[in-house]
Design an enzyme around this catalytic site. Structure first.
Site, short mmCIF file in Angstrom:
data_model
loop_
_atom_site.label_atom_id
_atom_site.label_comp_id
_atom_site.label_asym_id
_atom_site.label_seq_id
_atom_site.Cartn_x
_atom_site.Cartn_y
_atom_site.Cartn_z
N GLU A 163 -2.90 -4.62 -3.14
CA GLU A 163 -3.34 -5.50 -4.23
C GLU A 163 -3.36 -4.75 -5.55
O GLU A 163 -3.00 -5.27 -6.60
CB GLU A 163 -4.75 -6.05 -3.95
CG GLU A 163 -4.87 -6.88 -2.69
CD GLU A 163 -5.23 -6.06 -1.46
OE1 GLU A 163 -4.69 -4.95 -1.28
OE2 GLU A 163 -6.07 -6.53 -0.68
N GLU A 194 0.31 5.13 0.66
CA GLU A 194 -0.65 6.15 1.11
C GLU A 194 -0.24 7.54 0.66
O GLU A 194 0.86 7.75 0.12
CB GLU A 194 -0.78 6.07 2.64
CG GLU A 194 -1.34 4.72 3.07
CD GLU A 194 -1.61 4.62 4.57
OE1 GLU A 194 -1.15 5.49 5.34
OE2 GLU A 194 -2.30 3.65 4.96
N CYS A 244 -4.06 0.74 -2.52
CA CYS A 244 -3.94 -0.53 -1.78
C CYS A 244 -2.85 -1.41 -2.38
O CYS A 244 -2.52 -1.31 -3.57
CB CYS A 244 -5.26 -1.30 -1.84
SG CYS A 244 -6.57 -0.62 -0.84
N CYS A 302 -10.52 -3.12 -4.38
CA CYS A 302 -9.56 -4.14 -4.84
C CYS A 302 -10.28 -5.31 -5.48
O CYS A 302 -9.84 -5.85 -6.50
CB CYS A 302 -8.71 -4.65 -3.68
SG CYS A 302 -7.47 -3.46 -3.15
N CYS A 306 -10.21 -5.05 0.07
CA CYS A 306 -11.33 -4.11 0.16
C CYS A 306 -12.20 -4.20 -1.10
O CYS A 306 -11.84 -4.85 -2.09
CB CYS A 306 -10.81 -2.67 0.35
SG CYS A 306 -10.26 -1.89 -1.17
N ASN A 360 0.84 -1.20 0.00
CA ASN A 360 0.00 0.00 0.00
C ASN A 360 0.88 1.25 0.00
O ASN A 360 1.95 1.28 0.62
CB ASN A 360 -1.02 0.00 1.14
CG ASN A 360 -0.44 -0.28 2.51
OD1 ASN A 360 0.57 -0.94 2.64
ND2 ASN A 360 -1.09 0.23 3.54
N1 THU Z 1 -5.31 -1.61 2.41
C1 THU Z 1 -4.73 -2.40 1.45
O1 THU Z 1 -3.59 -2.16 1.04
N2 THU Z 1 -5.44 -3.44 0.97
C2 THU Z 1 -6.70 -3.77 1.37
O2 THU Z 1 -7.31 -4.66 0.81
C3 THU Z 1 -7.31 -3.05 2.48
C4 THU Z 1 -6.65 -1.81 2.90
C5 THU Z 1 -4.57 -0.46 2.92
C6 THU Z 1 -5.13 0.87 2.49
C7 THU Z 1 -4.56 1.77 3.55
O3 THU Z 1 -3.25 2.18 3.17
C8 THU Z 1 -4.45 0.88 4.78
O4 THU Z 1 -4.57 -0.45 4.31
C9 THU Z 1 -5.51 1.14 5.83
O5 THU Z 1 -6.76 1.14 5.26
#
Ligand code: THU
Length: 142
Positions: free
Chosen positions: A61, A50, A59, A95, A92, A48
């Site tokens: 994935e 941010e 994210c 994704c 999520c 991920n």
């Molecule tokens: N996140 C992912 O990388 N993948 C997911 O399927 C769920 C959430 C990340 C997004 C964000 O940077 C952190 O987790 C908290 O939500």
């Protein structure tokens, strides 16, 4: 693909674990690692990433999918997602939609650092993804 082998699951999780350490997550502190297995047998890792403008974050994935597709690999067989949570890391909703674009039936390996692992089909997590047309031509279909 009928089933994922234990070797494929292990390789996906090893890659996801390595990429989790590269997560850029200064806002949530929640580091996620992912890996995508393609038809050629290659693995693409992602984490991920941010952003101070939160919706601009990506994210893990999706990072892995973008890496595979931008290398010309659109036949995705499986994805793994791993985080340091109490349960396994569930992809999520966004994704799920992004993964479903390439293979609505791919294998999804969900795990955490404590050793919990669950393997399901994407179609179980996302039964009816959005498509522009029902006959849309996707890799692996028609
Ligand atoms: N996140 C992912 O990388 N993948 C997911 O399927 C769920 C959430 C990340 C997004 C964000 O940077 C952190 O987790 C908290 O939500």
């Amino acid at each position: 693909m009928e089933t994922l082998t234990q070797q494929q699951i292990d390789a996906l999780l090893e890659t996801a674990k390595v990429y989790r350490l590269r997560a850029y997550a200064p806002y949530s502190g929640f580091k996620v690692g992912a890996a995508v297995l393609t038809a050629s047998g290659r693995l693409y890792g992602g984490c991920n990433v941010e952003n101070a403008s939160h919706p601009a974050g990506r994210c893990a994935e999706q990072t892995a999918v973008q890496k595979a597709v931008s290398e010309g690999e659109t036949e995705l067989l499986a994805v793994a997602a791993l985080a340091d949570g109490t349960g396994v890391c569930l992809p999520c909703g966004v994704c799920r939609q992004v993964l479903g674009e390439f293979n609505p039936d791919m294998w999804v390996v969900m795990a955490n650092l404590s050793g919990a692992v669950e393997v399901v089909r994407l179609s179980e997590l996302m039964p009816r993804p959005f498509r522009m047309r029902q006959d849309a031509n996707r890799p692996g279909e028609g």
